[in-house]
Design an enzyme around this catalytic site. Structure first.
Site, PDB file in Angstrom:
ATOM      1  N   GLU A 158      32.724 -16.490-103.638  1.00 35.85           N
ATOM      2  CA  GLU A 158      32.119 -17.620-102.937  1.00 35.85           C
ATOM      3  C   GLU A 158      32.772 -17.906-101.592  1.00 35.85           C
ATOM      4  OE1 GLU A 158      30.243 -20.163-106.593  1.00 35.85           O
ATOM      5  OE2 GLU A 158      32.211 -20.794-105.875  1.00 35.85           O
TER       6      GLU A 158
ATOM      7  N   HIS B 237      26.327 -13.893-109.718  1.00 38.62           N
ATOM      8  CA  HIS B 237      27.587 -14.114-110.415  1.00 38.62           C
ATOM      9  C   HIS B 237      27.952 -12.994-111.384  1.00 38.62           C
ATOM     10  CE1 HIS B 237      26.836 -18.275-109.028  1.00 38.62           C
ATOM     11  NE2 HIS B 237      28.144 -18.400-109.084  1.00 38.62           N
TER      12      HIS B 237
ATOM     13  N   HIS C 181      28.473 -15.542-101.783  1.00 37.90           N
ATOM     14  CA  HIS C 181      27.420 -16.529-101.561  1.00 37.90           C
ATOM     15  C   HIS C 181      28.033 -17.878-101.217  1.00 37.90           C
ATOM     16  CE1 HIS C 181      28.430 -16.748-105.894  1.00 37.90           C
ATOM     17  NE2 HIS C 181      28.216 -18.054-105.754  1.00 37.90           N
TER      18      HIS C 181
ATOM     19  N   GLU D 223      24.634 -34.831-111.181  1.00 42.76           N
ATOM     20  CA  GLU D 223      25.559 -34.607-112.289  1.00 42.76           C
ATOM     21  C   GLU D 223      26.211 -35.897-112.781  1.00 42.76           C
ATOM     22  OE1 GLU D 223      28.470 -31.604-111.735  1.00 42.76           O
ATOM     23  OE2 GLU D 223      27.006 -30.019-111.339  1.00 42.76           O
TER      24      GLU D 223
ATOM     25  N   HIS E  85      25.893 -25.059-105.501  1.00 43.35           N
ATOM     26  CA  HIS E  85      25.415 -24.144-104.477  1.00 43.35           C
ATOM     27  C   HIS E  85      24.272 -24.792-103.700  1.00 43.35           C
ATOM     28  CE1 HIS E  85      26.819 -21.832-107.997  1.00 43.35           C
ATOM     29  NE2 HIS E  85      27.415 -21.086-107.089  1.00 43.35           N
TER      30      HIS E  85
ATOM     31  N   CYS F 291      30.820 -29.275-108.349  1.00 40.94           N
ATOM     32  CA  CYS F 291      30.702 -27.978-107.688  1.00 40.94           C
ATOM     33  C   CYS F 291      29.238 -27.560-107.730  1.00 40.94           C
ATOM     34  CB  CYS F 291      31.534 -26.917-108.390  1.00 40.94           C
ATOM     35  SG  CYS F 291      33.302 -27.202-108.409  1.00 40.94           S
TER      36      CYS F 291
ATOM     37  N   GLU G   5      33.194 -15.296-109.599  1.00 45.52           N
ATOM     38  CA  GLU G   5      32.929 -16.223-108.497  1.00 45.52           C
ATOM     39  C   GLU G   5      33.351 -15.548-107.191  1.00 45.52           C
ATOM     40  OE1 GLU G   5      31.385 -18.918-108.571  1.00 45.52           O
ATOM     41  OE2 GLU G   5      31.563 -19.814-110.546  1.00 45.52           O
TER      42      GLU G   5
END
Length: 213
Positions: A150, A59, A66, A121, A103, A101, A148
């Site tokens: 992504e 990042h 990614h 979360e 990964h 959100c 970001e």
């Protein structure tokens, strides 16, 4: 009737313990990452995995493309579940964003990662979770200096059980109508990626939550 927008974190119960290694970006008291060894999947311009990289490094400018995911969950009234990111996060703390959100871990299917991270979360499992396409973006965050880059897998679905956020991850949450979302965006800071992923997911959102969106 839709609930009014919360102004402080009054929804919390105890911290959620999933028994899993949590993909946390909460900073420790020294300002360092709690777990600096979290790995992400690097991808090429077609979304094909080409390797791995440490999360924070990926990042940092100029950024490394990614794999990521974004989740949009709705209640039975067709309201979108938003979260306000915890103030202790190193990336985009204290801003509003979509339901969840994150990964995928290397070799972890994005669908599995999306369900896992939602539970970690928000303390709730989606009652329904559907793929809603992908979107690629390069979005710098001026506040943090991070970027970001992504290849983001989008998911939409339903939530029917009570939300029990982990306060280390989520500072506040709200269920909002489409009009309430517009009001909140005009008044409060949102993540740099929110509008991009929201618009990309709109066809799937409308299948789940109706044409009002």
């Amino acid at each position: 009737m839709p609930q009014s927008l919360p102004t402080n974190p009054t929804h919390f119960t105890s911290e959620i313990d999933t028994g899993l290694d949590v993909e946390s970006d909460v900073a420790n008291p020294a300002g360092e990452l709690a777990d600096p060894e979290i790995l992400l999947e690097l991808v090429d311009d077609e979304g094909v995995t080409i390797g791995t990289a440490e999360k924070l490094w990926a990042h940092q400018q100029p950024g490394r493309l990614h794999r990521a995911f974004s989740v949009f969950l709705f209640d039975r009234q067709g309201r979108l579940l938003l979260q306000r990111r915890a103030l202790g996060k190193y990336h985009s703390p204290g801003v509003w964003s979509n339901t969840c959100c994150g990964h995928p871990y290397p070799d972890e299917p994005p669908f599995v990662a999306a369900a896992r991270r939602t539970a970690e979360e928000l303390g709730v499992a989606p009652a329904l979770l559907c793929e809603a396409g992908t979107v690629r973006y390069d979005l710098p965050d001026e506040a943090s200096g991070l970027i970001e880059r992504e290849w983001n897998h989008l998911f939409v679905g339903l939530v029917t059980d009570p939300v029990r956020p982990n306060p280390d991850e989520v500072d506040d949450f709200a269920f909002v109508t489409a009009q309430e979302l517009k009001t909140l965006e005009a008044e409060r800071p949102f993540s740099v990626w929110f509008r991009t992923v929201f618009e990309a997911a709109l066809p799937g959102i409308r299948e789940i939550a109706g044409r009002d969106w």
